[in-house]
Write a protein that holds these residues in place. Structure first.
Motif, PDB file in Angstrom:
ATOM      1  N   VAL A  67       0.840  -1.202   0.000  1.00  0.00           N
ATOM      2  CA  VAL A  67       0.000   0.000   0.000  1.00  0.00           C
ATOM      3  C   VAL A  67       0.873   1.249   0.000  1.00  0.00           C
ATOM      4  CG1 VAL A  67      -1.667   1.349   1.330  1.00  0.00           C
ATOM      5  CG2 VAL A  67      -1.959  -1.124   1.106  1.00  0.00           C
ATOM      6  N   ALA A  68       1.929   1.241   0.824  1.00  0.00           N
ATOM      7  CA  ALA A  68       2.813   2.406   0.903  1.00  0.00           C
ATOM      8  C   ALA A  68       3.453   2.701  -0.450  1.00  0.00           C
ATOM      9  CB  ALA A  68       3.887   2.176   1.960  1.00  0.00           C
ATOM     10  N   ARG A  69       3.836   1.649  -1.163  1.00  0.00           N
ATOM     11  CA  ARG A  69       4.430   1.861  -2.497  1.00  0.00           C
ATOM     12  C   ARG A  69       3.387   2.409  -3.467  1.00  0.00           C
ATOM     13  NH1 ARG A  69       7.016  -3.097  -1.181  1.00  0.00           N
ATOM     14  NH2 ARG A  69       5.468  -4.269  -2.371  1.00  0.00           N
ATOM     15  N   ALA A  70       2.158   1.918  -3.381  1.00  0.00           N
ATOM     16  CA  ALA A  70       1.102   2.371  -4.292  1.00  0.00           C
ATOM     17  C   ALA A  70       0.702   3.818  -4.000  1.00  0.00           C
ATOM     18  CB  ALA A  70      -0.114   1.458  -4.180  1.00  0.00           C
ATOM     19  N   VAL A  71       0.637   4.185  -2.734  1.00  0.00           N
ATOM     20  CA  VAL A  71       0.299   5.564  -2.367  1.00  0.00           C
ATOM     21  C   VAL A  71       1.410   6.508  -2.800  1.00  0.00           C
ATOM     22  CG1 VAL A  71      -0.038   7.133  -0.405  1.00  0.00           C
ATOM     23  CG2 VAL A  71      -1.243   4.933  -0.482  1.00  0.00           C
ATOM     24  N   ASP A  72       2.657   6.069  -2.607  1.00  0.00           N
ATOM     25  CA  ASP A  72       3.829   6.850  -3.053  1.00  0.00           C
ATOM     26  C   ASP A  72       3.755   8.284  -2.534  1.00  0.00           C
ATOM     27  OD1 ASP A  72       6.253   7.297  -4.357  1.00  0.00           O
ATOM     28  OD2 ASP A  72       5.281   7.855  -6.239  1.00  0.00           O
ATOM     29  N   ALA A  73       3.567   8.402  -1.222  1.00  0.00           N
ATOM     30  CA  ALA A  73       3.440   9.732  -0.603  1.00  0.00           C
ATOM     31  C   ALA A  73       4.740  10.525  -0.740  1.00  0.00           C
ATOM     32  CB  ALA A  73       3.069   9.579   0.865  1.00  0.00           C
ATOM     33  N   ARG A  74       4.610  11.830  -0.897  1.00  0.00           N
ATOM     34  CA  ARG A  74       5.761  12.716  -1.070  1.00  0.00           C
ATOM     35  C   ARG A  74       5.698  13.859  -0.059  1.00  0.00           C
ATOM     36  NH1 ARG A  74       7.548  11.818  -6.432  1.00  0.00           N
ATOM     37  NH2 ARG A  74       7.090   9.611  -6.863  1.00  0.00           N
ATOM     38  N   PRO A  75       6.852  14.437   0.271  1.00  0.00           N
ATOM     39  CA  PRO A  75       6.862  15.582   1.183  1.00  0.00           C
ATOM     40  C   PRO A  75       5.957  16.702   0.675  1.00  0.00           C
ATOM     41  CG  PRO A  75       9.096  14.790   0.829  1.00  0.00           C
ATOM     42  CD  PRO A  75       8.216  14.048  -0.144  1.00  0.00           C
ATOM     43  N   GLY A  76       5.169  17.251   1.576  1.00  0.00           N
ATOM     44  CA  GLY A  76       4.287  18.356   1.216  1.00  0.00           C
ATOM     45  C   GLY A  76       2.920  17.929   0.734  1.00  0.00           C
ATOM     46  N   GLN A  77       2.751  16.656   0.389  1.00  0.00           N
ATOM     47  CA  GLN A  77       1.438  16.179  -0.020  1.00  0.00           C
ATOM     48  C   GLN A  77       0.532  15.990   1.197  1.00  0.00           C
ATOM     49  OE1 GLN A  77       2.044  12.568  -2.315  1.00  0.00           O
ATOM     50  NE2 GLN A  77       2.123  13.723  -4.225  1.00  0.00           N
ATOM     51  N   LYS A  78      -0.778  15.933   0.925  1.00  0.00           N
ATOM     52  CA  LYS A  78      -1.756  15.635   1.961  1.00  0.00           C
ATOM     53  C   LYS A  78      -2.383  14.268   1.660  1.00  0.00           C
ATOM     54  CE  LYS A  78      -2.910  20.442   3.030  1.00  0.00           C
ATOM     55  NZ  LYS A  78      -3.974  21.465   3.048  1.00  0.00           N
ATOM     56  N   VAL A  79      -2.326  13.385   2.655  1.00  0.00           N
ATOM     57  CA  VAL A  79      -2.819  12.021   2.496  1.00  0.00           C
ATOM     58  C   VAL A  79      -3.893  11.747   3.543  1.00  0.00           C
ATOM     59  CG1 VAL A  79      -2.223   9.561   2.578  1.00  0.00           C
ATOM     60  CG2 VAL A  79      -0.614  11.210   1.577  1.00  0.00           C
ATOM     61  N   LEU A  80      -5.034  11.256   3.104  1.00  0.00           N
ATOM     62  CA  LEU A  80      -6.087  10.817   4.010  1.00  0.00           C
ATOM     63  C   LEU A  80      -6.030   9.300   4.112  1.00  0.00           C
ATOM     64  CD1 LEU A  80      -8.677  11.129   5.710  1.00  0.00           C
ATOM     65  CD2 LEU A  80      -9.977  10.999   3.559  1.00  0.00           C
ATOM     66  N   ASP A  81      -5.838   8.800   5.325  1.00  0.00           N
ATOM     67  CA  ASP A  81      -5.855   7.360   5.575  1.00  0.00           C
ATOM     68  C   ASP A  81      -7.155   7.037   6.303  1.00  0.00           C
ATOM     69  OD1 ASP A  81      -5.174   4.707   5.829  1.00  0.00           O
ATOM     70  OD2 ASP A  81      -3.757   5.026   7.477  1.00  0.00           O
ATOM     71  N   LEU A  82      -8.143   6.603   5.521  1.00  0.00           N
ATOM     72  CA  LEU A  82      -9.468   6.340   6.071  1.00  0.00           C
ATOM     73  C   LEU A  82      -9.517   4.926   6.668  1.00  0.00           C
ATOM     74  CD1 LEU A  82     -12.326   7.469   6.416  1.00  0.00           C
ATOM     75  CD2 LEU A  82     -12.872   6.578   4.141  1.00  0.00           C
ATOM     76  N   ALA A  83     -10.341   4.765   7.704  1.00  0.00           N
ATOM     77  CA  ALA A  83     -10.400   3.496   8.445  1.00  0.00           C
ATOM     78  C   ALA A  83      -9.010   3.132   8.961  1.00  0.00           C
ATOM     79  CB  ALA A  83     -10.969   2.376   7.570  1.00  0.00           C
TER      80      ALA A  83
END
Length: 232
Positions: A43-59
């Motif tokens: 999941v972490a690889r698929a989300v591929d979050a980056r500095p400065g982005q906003k991520v909602l992790d629901l449930a």
């Protein structure tokens, strides 16, 4: 717990998860035979979050699933409707902005998040279509959704064995590590009733998501679905 009891109201599901909050992460590792951690990495690889982005992790539950996103420097919001889960998460990760929220009525403005994600929680939402629309609403144009959920094993002999494990072996295993084993009987039943990979992709498209696709993990025991919001 029988199939007749699967149509639970949101407060009933929230109460069920409140009861298992303390040992939830441990129980998941045990009943998934250690696969849960590998699924979180995928999941972490698929989300591929980056500095400065906003991520909602629901449930997000106790927010264990949120840690990989936050570690990248992304502003990560763990959201759950189980107050028991959130309290447990706050004990462990007090620096995260854990937020109480119903997936069908999210407490966020339109077009806020670069990525929205939900792992092993969409099955438990009372109205799947409404949740997918809400995730679409709070995502920025050009943003994406990543869904990790139990699905259908692709190899028929393995699928048969897997379903037997769910219904026969999972509840006794859960009794050894969980304070509320009936919750895991419910979860086993909910997995059996959940749409397969193409059906979930169709629900995503119905909610407005485009370029939908999925990737099977562990032979289809779990599937990663993704979709994108149209650029404005």
């Amino acid at each position: 717990m029988t199939r007749a009891q699967l149509d639970k109201q949101p407060h009933e599901v929230a109460s069920m998860f409140d009861d298992v909050a303390a040992n939830y992460d441990l129980t998941n590792d045990v009943i998934s035979l250690g696969q849960a951690r590998l699924w979180r990495k995928a999941v972490a690889r698929a989300v591929d979050a980056r500095p400065g982005q906003k991520v909602l992790d629901l449930a997000a539950g106790t927010a264990t699933s949120s840690l990989p996103f936050a570690a990248t420097g992304a502003y990560t919001v763990p959201c759950d409707f189980s107050l028991g889960m959130l309290r447990e998460g706050k004990k462990r990760h007090s620096w995260l902005p854990l937020t109480a929220g119903d997936a069908t009525r999210l407490p966020f403005r339109d077009d806020v998040f670069d990525t929205v994600t939900i792992s092993f929680g969409l099955r438990n939402v009372h109205d799947t279509d409404a949740a997918l629309r809400e995730l679409y609403r709070v995502t920025k144009p050009g943003g994406k959704v990543v869904i990790c959920e139990f699905s259908r094993p692709t190899w028929t002999p393995f699928r048969t064995v897997y379903m037997e494990y769910l219904m026969r072996a999972l509840p006794p295993v859960a009794r050894t590590v969980s304070s509320n084993p009936d919750a895991y009987v419910y979860l086993a039943e909910s997995i059996r009733e959940w749409p397969d990979q193409p059906a979930l992709a169709a629900l995503l498209r119905k909610a407005g998501w485009e370029k939908t696709a999925w990737r099977n993990l562990t032979g289809g025991v779990v599937a990663l679905h993704r979709g994108f919001k149209t650029q404005g």
